[in-house]
Design an enzyme around this catalytic site. Structure first.
Site, PDB file in Angstrom:
ATOM      1  N   TRP A  53      -3.335   5.810  -0.640  1.00  0.00           N
ATOM      2  CA  TRP A  53      -2.013   5.893  -0.010  1.00  0.00           C
ATOM      3  C   TRP A  53      -1.192   4.648  -0.334  1.00  0.00           C
ATOM      4  O   TRP A  53      -1.669   3.525  -0.150  1.00  0.00           O
ATOM      5  CB  TRP A  53      -2.152   6.022   1.512  1.00  0.00           C
ATOM      6  CG  TRP A  53      -2.820   7.303   1.881  1.00  0.00           C
ATOM      7  CD1 TRP A  53      -2.220   8.509   2.027  1.00  0.00           C
ATOM      8  CD2 TRP A  53      -4.207   7.505   2.128  1.00  0.00           C
ATOM      9  NE1 TRP A  53      -3.155   9.464   2.354  1.00  0.00           N
ATOM     10  CE2 TRP A  53      -4.383   8.882   2.417  1.00  0.00           C
ATOM     11  CE3 TRP A  53      -5.337   6.674   2.123  1.00  0.00           C
ATOM     12  CZ2 TRP A  53      -5.631   9.432   2.696  1.00  0.00           C
ATOM     13  CZ3 TRP A  53      -6.571   7.230   2.404  1.00  0.00           C
ATOM     14  CH2 TRP A  53      -6.715   8.594   2.692  1.00  0.00           C
ATOM     15  N   HIS A  58       0.025   9.025   6.761  1.00  0.00           N
ATOM     16  CA  HIS A  58      -0.377  10.415   7.042  1.00  0.00           C
ATOM     17  C   HIS A  58      -0.450  10.645   8.553  1.00  0.00           C
ATOM     18  O   HIS A  58      -0.620   9.700   9.321  1.00  0.00           O
ATOM     19  CB  HIS A  58      -1.701  10.785   6.369  1.00  0.00           C
ATOM     20  CG  HIS A  58      -2.830   9.820   6.641  1.00  0.00           C
ATOM     21  ND1 HIS A  58      -4.055   9.935   6.050  1.00  0.00           N
ATOM     22  CD2 HIS A  58      -2.908   8.726   7.429  1.00  0.00           C
ATOM     23  CE1 HIS A  58      -4.846   8.952   6.476  1.00  0.00           C
ATOM     24  NE2 HIS A  58      -4.171   8.206   7.306  1.00  0.00           N
ATOM     25  N   ARG A 105       5.512   6.920   2.204  1.00  0.00           N
ATOM     26  CA  ARG A 105       4.717   6.339   1.117  1.00  0.00           C
ATOM     27  C   ARG A 105       5.605   5.431   0.281  1.00  0.00           C
ATOM     28  O   ARG A 105       6.764   5.773   0.001  1.00  0.00           O
ATOM     29  CB  ARG A 105       4.138   7.440   0.211  1.00  0.00           C
ATOM     30  CG  ARG A 105       3.359   8.524   0.937  1.00  0.00           C
ATOM     31  CD  ARG A 105       1.875   8.230   1.001  1.00  0.00           C
ATOM     32  NE  ARG A 105       1.207   9.147   1.936  1.00  0.00           N
ATOM     33  CZ  ARG A 105       0.506  10.222   1.570  1.00  0.00           C
ATOM     34  NH1 ARG A 105       0.362  10.499   0.298  1.00  0.00           N
ATOM     35  NH2 ARG A 105      -0.074  10.988   2.468  1.00  0.00           N
ATOM     36  N   GLN A 164       4.442  16.190   7.298  1.00  0.00           N
ATOM     37  CA  GLN A 164       3.094  16.747   7.255  1.00  0.00           C
ATOM     38  C   GLN A 164       2.823  17.498   8.551  1.00  0.00           C
ATOM     39  O   GLN A 164       3.419  17.203   9.585  1.00  0.00           O
ATOM     40  CB  GLN A 164       2.059  15.620   7.155  1.00  0.00           C
ATOM     41  CG  GLN A 164       1.784  15.161   5.740  1.00  0.00           C
ATOM     42  CD  GLN A 164       0.576  14.220   5.674  1.00  0.00           C
ATOM     43  OE1 GLN A 164       0.151  13.664   6.679  1.00  0.00           O
ATOM     44  NE2 GLN A 164       0.035  14.061   4.483  1.00  0.00           N
ATOM     45  N   VAL A 168     -13.360  12.899   6.453  1.00  0.00           N
ATOM     46  CA  VAL A 168     -13.964  14.233   6.574  1.00  0.00           C
ATOM     47  C   VAL A 168     -15.225  14.300   5.718  1.00  0.00           C
ATOM     48  O   VAL A 168     -15.364  13.593   4.727  1.00  0.00           O
ATOM     49  CB  VAL A 168     -12.974  15.350   6.122  1.00  0.00           C
ATOM     50  CG1 VAL A 168     -11.939  15.615   7.194  1.00  0.00           C
ATOM     51  CG2 VAL A 168     -12.320  15.002   4.802  1.00  0.00           C
ATOM     52  N   ALA A 179     -10.409  19.351  10.288  1.00  0.00           N
ATOM     53  CA  ALA A 179      -9.044  18.820  10.253  1.00  0.00           C
ATOM     54  C   ALA A 179      -8.396  19.246   8.946  1.00  0.00           C
ATOM     55  O   ALA A 179      -9.090  19.529   7.964  1.00  0.00           O
ATOM     56  CB  ALA A 179      -9.059  17.298  10.343  1.00  0.00           C
TER      57      ALA A 179
HETATM   58  N1  PHE Z   1      -4.335  12.854   5.578  1.00  0.00           N
HETATM   59  C1  PHE Z   1      -4.627  13.395   4.285  1.00  0.00           C
HETATM   60  C2  PHE Z   1      -3.489  13.006   3.322  1.00  0.00           C
HETATM   61  O1  PHE Z   1      -2.419  12.722   3.753  1.00  0.00           O
HETATM   62  C3  PHE Z   1      -4.761  14.898   4.343  1.00  0.00           C
HETATM   63  C4  PHE Z   1      -5.945  15.329   5.160  1.00  0.00           C
HETATM   64  C5  PHE Z   1      -5.819  15.564   6.513  1.00  0.00           C
HETATM   65  C6  PHE Z   1      -7.182  15.513   4.576  1.00  0.00           C
HETATM   66  C7  PHE Z   1      -6.916  15.986   7.266  1.00  0.00           C
HETATM   67  C8  PHE Z   1      -8.267  15.908   5.294  1.00  0.00           C
HETATM   68  C9  PHE Z   1      -8.121  16.143   6.630  1.00  0.00           C
HETATM   69  O2  PHE Z   1      -3.676  12.966   2.132  1.00  0.00           O
END
Ligand code: PHE
Length: 347
Positions: A150, A177, A203, A217, A260, A314
């Site tokens: 990120w 995020h 970002r 998002q 995750v 998630a």
């Molecule tokens: N937060 C991640 C992103 O912005 C996306 C994501 C959310 C992935 C939840 C897995 C679980 O790239």
């Protein structure tokens, strides 16, 4: 001569009340104040008067002249006012400007409704968060290479030297995020939880047609005893089907996100070519739309939840991407531009 002036005054009073419009007023002006008007003529003859006469009559003359000029000024004002109230009832009116909601707000409402029908509540979160919320709590410690996934916009903070308190040391940033709200939300709400966190994320990166430094998002977070990947797939598929109003397929691929395990990339069967391959899907038949996975045990632990008795999944999907696909919008930057030619198409 004095009689003559009295005569002029009397005439003025007589004529004055009979004037009915601007044309008659003009005749009046010429008659009294014109080059060959009554007052000029009188002044002409006045030239031959004696010094004595000039002094006494002069004063009187000025008063009469003033009276005429005042009358003219009053009447001019009167007829001008009449002019002003004239109104053209056939003139086309001005359409009043009425406000309306922006495309993204409307779409967000639709998305929330669909998720509500799947049993999800919606939570806001904050746009400026701590380093801990955005990274550490999500299994991304300092100096971990995953932070490079990120491009972060840090908030400028003054270094205060050695004796800084812990709170002062806290670093703030624009959330990269919506996952930044996961642990906090779990601590606030407890389990079981079935939530979406919609919102803007930021970002630090150059923009192009498909990338913006600010975008929306929708985070999804479900913690329950029976949460599993099959349900995650069902939820995402149901959402996209409802959102696009089409019978679509979802494909899950392995992907890496530190919070995750296992991590997944979510692809949507191309809504344009139905999987045959076109320009939008780059001939693959699928479009990447979200990241997802089963919530990492260390995130559960961080939230005070026992990873042995609870599972969770998630996902994080880009709202802009979905809106662009739905309406055939080719540049993501249009979504937050103030260009009315664009905005007005979606009222
Ligand atoms: N937060 C991640 C992103 O912005 C996306 C994501 C959310 C992935 C939840 C897995 C679980 O790239």
């Amino acid at each position: 001569m004095r009689d003559q002036l009295e005569g002029i005054l009397r005439e003025l009073y007589e004529v004055r009340d009979r004037i009915k419009n601007a044309d008659e007023l003009e005749t009046f002006r010429v008659k009294f104040l014109g080059r060959k008007g009554i007052l000029r003529e009188f002044a002409q003859s006045f030239k031959d008067a004696t010094e004595e006469e000039k002094r006494t009559i002069g004063n009187h003359f000025n008063k009469v002249k003033q009276e005429v000029e005042d009358t003219l000024a009053d009447l001019t004002e009167k007829f001008k006012k009449r002019e002003r109230v004239r109104f053209d009832f056939t003139y086309p009116g001005k359409t009043p400007l009425v406000g309306y909601r922006h495309l993204m707000s409307l779409e967000l409402e639709r998305v929330k409704d669909i998720f509500a029908s799947l049993g999800f509540s919606s939570y806001g979160g904050y746009e400026i968060v701590t380093e801990y919320e955005n990274f550490d709590s999500l299994n991304i410690p300092k100096n971990h290479p995953a932070r490079d996934m990120w491009d972060t916009l840090w908030i400028d903070q003054k270094e205060k030297g050695e004796d800084q308190t812990e709170t002062e040391k806290t670093k703030y940033l624009f959330r990269t995020h919506t996952s930044a709200y996961q642990v906090k939300l779990l601590k606030e709400q407890g389990v079981p939880l079935r939530a979406i966190i919609p919102g803007k994320v930021f970002r630090h990166e150059a923009t192009d047609r498909t990338h913006d430094f600010e975008f929306h998002q929708i985070e999804g977070l479900v913690i329950d005893e029976g949460a599993n990947i099959a349900e995650l797939k069902y939820v995402l598929e149901s959402f996209y089907r409802a959102y696009f109003g089409k019978d679509l397929k979802i494909r899950l691929r392995p992907g890496y996100f530190p919070f995750v395990e296992p991590g997944l990339e979510v692809d949507l069967g191309c809504i344009f070519c139905k999987g045959k391959g076109c320009l939008t899907c780059k001939k693959t038949g699928f479009i990447e739309v979200a990241g997802a996975g089963m919530v990492h045990p260390s995130v559960l632990q961080e939230s005070g939840i026992d990873p042995d008795s609870h599972y969770g999944y998630a996902f994080g999907l880009g709202l802009g991407r979905a809106v662009m696909l739905k309406y055939g919008i080719s540049d993501i930057r249009l979504l937050h531009s103030a260009d009315f030619r664009f905005i007005e198409q979606f009222r």
